[in-house]
Design a protein around this motif. Structure first.
Motif, PDB file in Angstrom:
ATOM      1  N   GLU A  78      26.540  30.239  48.962  1.00  0.00           N
ATOM      2  CA  GLU A  78      26.687  29.839  47.577  1.00  0.00           C
ATOM      3  C   GLU A  78      27.758  30.666  46.884  1.00  0.00           C
ATOM      4  OE1 GLU A  78      23.227  28.715  46.069  1.00  0.00           O
ATOM      5  OE2 GLU A  78      24.005  28.174  44.116  1.00  0.00           O
ATOM      6  N   ASP A  79      27.727  31.974  47.148  1.00  0.00           N
ATOM      7  CA  ASP A  79      28.713  32.850  46.547  1.00  0.00           C
ATOM      8  C   ASP A  79      30.120  32.416  46.905  1.00  0.00           C
ATOM      9  OD1 ASP A  79      26.973  34.406  45.285  1.00  0.00           O
ATOM     10  OD2 ASP A  79      27.089  36.106  46.645  1.00  0.00           O
ATOM     11  N   SER A  80      30.266  31.995  48.151  1.00  0.00           N
ATOM     12  CA  SER A  80      31.612  31.696  48.604  1.00  0.00           C
ATOM     13  C   SER A  80      32.105  30.352  48.104  1.00  0.00           C
ATOM     14  CB  SER A  80      31.667  31.720  50.132  1.00  0.00           C
ATOM     15  OG  SER A  80      30.922  30.643  50.627  1.00  0.00           O
ATOM     16  N   THR A  81      31.213  29.561  47.553  1.00  0.00           N
ATOM     17  CA  THR A  81      31.654  28.246  47.109  1.00  0.00           C
ATOM     18  C   THR A  81      31.888  28.169  45.614  1.00  0.00           C
ATOM     19  OG1 THR A  81      29.897  27.638  48.592  1.00  0.00           O
ATOM     20  CG2 THR A  81      31.339  25.873  47.831  1.00  0.00           C
ATOM     21  N   GLU A  82      30.936  28.641  44.852  1.00  0.00           N
ATOM     22  CA  GLU A  82      31.143  28.641  43.396  1.00  0.00           C
ATOM     23  C   GLU A  82      29.969  29.218  42.657  1.00  0.00           C
ATOM     24  OE1 GLU A  82      30.593  25.861  39.663  1.00  0.00           O
ATOM     25  OE2 GLU A  82      32.463  26.195  40.656  1.00  0.00           O
ATOM     26  N   ASP A 228      38.332  26.727  41.034  1.00  0.00           N
ATOM     27  CA  ASP A 228      37.909  28.126  41.036  1.00  0.00           C
ATOM     28  C   ASP A 228      39.037  28.870  41.726  1.00  0.00           C
ATOM     29  OD1 ASP A 228      35.529  27.332  39.926  1.00  0.00           O
ATOM     30  OD2 ASP A 228      34.424  27.363  41.816  1.00  0.00           O
ATOM     31  N   ILE A 229      39.634  29.826  41.007  1.00  0.00           N
ATOM     32  CA  ILE A 229      40.841  30.477  41.506  1.00  0.00           C
ATOM     33  C   ILE A 229      40.527  31.853  42.103  1.00  0.00           C
ATOM     34  CG2 ILE A 229      43.135  31.342  40.834  1.00  0.00           C
ATOM     35  CD1 ILE A 229      43.226  29.041  38.760  1.00  0.00           C
ATOM     36  N   CYS A 230      40.997  32.046  43.313  1.00  0.00           N
ATOM     37  CA  CYS A 230      40.887  33.318  44.067  1.00  0.00           C
ATOM     38  C   CYS A 230      39.490  33.617  44.605  1.00  0.00           C
ATOM     39  CB  CYS A 230      41.368  34.510  43.247  1.00  0.00           C
ATOM     40  SG  CYS A 230      43.129  34.450  42.930  1.00  0.00           S
ATOM     41  N   ASN A 231      38.492  33.660  43.737  1.00  0.00           N
ATOM     42  CA  ASN A 231      37.130  33.989  44.181  1.00  0.00           C
ATOM     43  C   ASN A 231      36.157  33.660  43.046  1.00  0.00           C
ATOM     44  OD1 ASN A 231      36.924  36.270  42.308  1.00  0.00           O
ATOM     45  ND2 ASN A 231      38.351  37.316  43.684  1.00  0.00           N
ATOM     46  N   THR A 232      34.892  33.918  43.267  1.00  0.00           N
ATOM     47  CA  THR A 232      33.915  33.714  42.183  1.00  0.00           C
ATOM     48  C   THR A 232      33.188  35.031  41.934  1.00  0.00           C
ATOM     49  OG1 THR A 232      32.297  32.932  43.783  1.00  0.00           O
ATOM     50  CG2 THR A 232      33.586  31.257  42.655  1.00  0.00           C
ATOM     51  N   ARG A 233      33.980  36.085  41.803  1.00  0.00           N
ATOM     52  CA  ARG A 233      33.385  37.414  41.597  1.00  0.00           C
ATOM     53  C   ARG A 233      33.295  37.754  40.113  1.00  0.00           C
ATOM     54  NH1 ARG A 233      35.218  41.701  45.817  1.00  0.00           N
ATOM     55  NH2 ARG A 233      35.235  42.876  43.880  1.00  0.00           N
ATOM     56  N   ASP A 234      32.234  38.472  39.823  1.00  0.00           N
ATOM     57  CA  ASP A 234      31.964  38.934  38.465  1.00  0.00           C
ATOM     58  C   ASP A 234      33.171  39.589  37.803  1.00  0.00           C
ATOM     59  OD1 ASP A 234      29.861  38.697  36.858  1.00  0.00           O
ATOM     60  OD2 ASP A 234      28.765  40.448  37.597  1.00  0.00           O
ATOM     61  N   MET A 238      38.974  41.158  35.573  1.00  0.00           N
ATOM     62  CA  MET A 238      39.683  42.439  35.581  1.00  0.00           C
ATOM     63  C   MET A 238      40.953  42.375  36.421  1.00  0.00           C
ATOM     64  SD  MET A 238      37.514  44.090  33.764  1.00  0.00           S
ATOM     65  CE  MET A 238      37.966  45.824  33.899  1.00  0.00           C
ATOM     66  N   THR A 239      41.238  41.188  36.991  1.00  0.00           N
ATOM     67  CA  THR A 239      42.357  41.097  37.937  1.00  0.00           C
ATOM     68  C   THR A 239      43.665  40.695  37.250  1.00  0.00           C
ATOM     69  OG1 THR A 239      41.898  38.776  38.399  1.00  0.00           O
ATOM     70  CG2 THR A 239      40.773  40.401  39.792  1.00  0.00           C
ATOM     71  N   ALA A 270      29.280  32.693  31.870  1.00  0.00           N
ATOM     72  CA  ALA A 270      30.708  33.041  31.967  1.00  0.00           C
ATOM     73  C   ALA A 270      31.230  32.880  33.394  1.00  0.00           C
ATOM     74  CB  ALA A 270      30.917  34.475  31.512  1.00  0.00           C
ATOM     75  N   GLU A 271      32.326  32.130  33.543  1.00  0.00           N
ATOM     76  CA  GLU A 271      32.956  31.934  34.850  1.00  0.00           C
ATOM     77  C   GLU A 271      34.467  32.095  34.698  1.00  0.00           C
ATOM     78  OE1 GLU A 271      31.894  28.321  36.834  1.00  0.00           O
ATOM     79  OE2 GLU A 271      29.783  28.886  37.019  1.00  0.00           O
ATOM     80  N   PRO A 272      34.963  33.345  34.696  1.00  0.00           N
ATOM     81  CA  PRO A 272      36.397  33.567  34.449  1.00  0.00           C
ATOM     82  C   PRO A 272      37.317  32.936  35.502  1.00  0.00           C
ATOM     83  CG  PRO A 272      35.291  35.617  35.119  1.00  0.00           C
ATOM     84  CD  PRO A 272      34.221  34.609  34.860  1.00  0.00           C
TER      85      PRO A 272
END
Ligand code: ZN
Length: 301
Positions: A78-82, A228-234, A238-239, A270-272
């Motif tokens: 799930e993390d890797s998808t969205e 979803d660009i690059c990743n779905t990390r919290d 900050m990138t 929130a989904e940056p």
């Protein structure tokens, strides 16, 4: 018959009688013993069966508990998808509203939209609005060679944006673009099930899951207009990629769709990393206004 003989005969008779009585007594005793023994051994057997049953039940209970423990951690798939997961989601979403609802009911009942082709890029999708059944956009790879795709009307804008960022040394890698209804259903159901296995009712589980994984047919990924660009990390916000997008994405028609402070209107946390195409003019106007798409379209119901 003489008296002596008679006495002898009487004694003989008595002996026989005694033998019979004694024999009977012994027989009764034996029967009693046998019965008694068989009752005791039956009881023992029952006790053994009950104990075994108890042990088996306990083992079964343990077995069913174990998978529950597992589901408390979000699956890596799930993390890797969205729609990522954070630890605070439970705390935030159990704010006590609507607890009287039927446990098996769903908090959502999205109405099916009809797409206005003259302004398709402003099509609003959220837990209140869903795509017509069977809708599949015409797709194109987000950038040449990418396994992720977008609606072919959106794709040229993404590619232009990708190349502009790349020229400045910033890689806007396509991470998750168009998603089929089947994939969305799987993601959403997994999320709902993981909450249900933690003891939430269907109603509560649906409500919490939808903050992170939109209902099938209600996701902008199903419409092919979001990436979803690059990743779905919290910490994506900050990138340098995020900083670049905040500054330039509107020039290519993309907006940051789910800002934390707009969750009351979007229904999504929130989904940056989630950028949605709305067209260049609309994107610029939305950014200037500080509104989210729901507010911009006047559909905050
Ligand atoms: Zn997304």
């Amino acid at each position: 018959m003489s008296t002596k003989r008679r006495r002898k005969s009487m004694t003989k008779y008595k002996r026989t009688e005694l033998k019979i009585v004694f024999g009977g007594f012994v027989a009764v005793l034996i029967i009693t013993l046998i019965l008694g023994f068989s009752i005791i051994s039956k009881r023992k057997a029952n006790t053994v069966v009950t104990t075994t049953e108890k042990q088996t039940t306990q083992q079964t209970e343990e077995k069913t508990e174990k998978p529950e423990d597992k589901t408390e951690e979000p699956s890596s798939e799930e993390d890797s998808t969205e729609e990522k997961t954070t630890e605070d989601e439970t705390e935030e979403s159990t704010d006590g509203e609507d607890t009287t609802a039927d446990e098996n009911s769903s908090p959502f009942n999205p109405s099916t939209i009809s797409i206005d082709e003259s302004k398709w890029e402003l099509t609003l999708l959220n837990a209140n609005y869903k795509l017509p059944d069977g809708y599949v956009p015409e797709l194109a790879p987000a950038i040449p060679g990418s396994g992720e795709s977008l609606d072919k009307r959106v794709q040229p804008y993404y590619e232009k944006m990708y190349n502009a960022a790349k020229a400045e040394g910033v890689l806007l890698t396509p991470y998750s673009g168009y998603r089929s209804i089947a994939t969305q259903t799987r993601l959403h159901t997994n999320k709902v099930d993981s909450y249900k296995s933690q003891g939430y009712s269907n109603y509560e589980a649906e409500k919490m899951a939808t903050r992170w994984s939109m209902l099938p047919g209600c996701s902008e990924h199903n419409f092919g207009v979001a990436m979803d660009i690059c990743n779905t990390r919290d910490d994506f916000n900050m990138t340098e990629q995020y900083a670049w997008l905040v500054k330039h994405a509107a020039e290519y028609g993309f907006i940051e769709r789910y800002k934390g402070e707009k969750e009351q209107y979007t229904g999504v946390a929130a989904e940056p990393w989630h950028w949605r195409f709305v067209g260049v003019e609309n994107a610029k106007a939305i950014n200037e206004s500080g509104l989210c798409l729901e507010e911009y379209l006047g559909k905050t119901d």
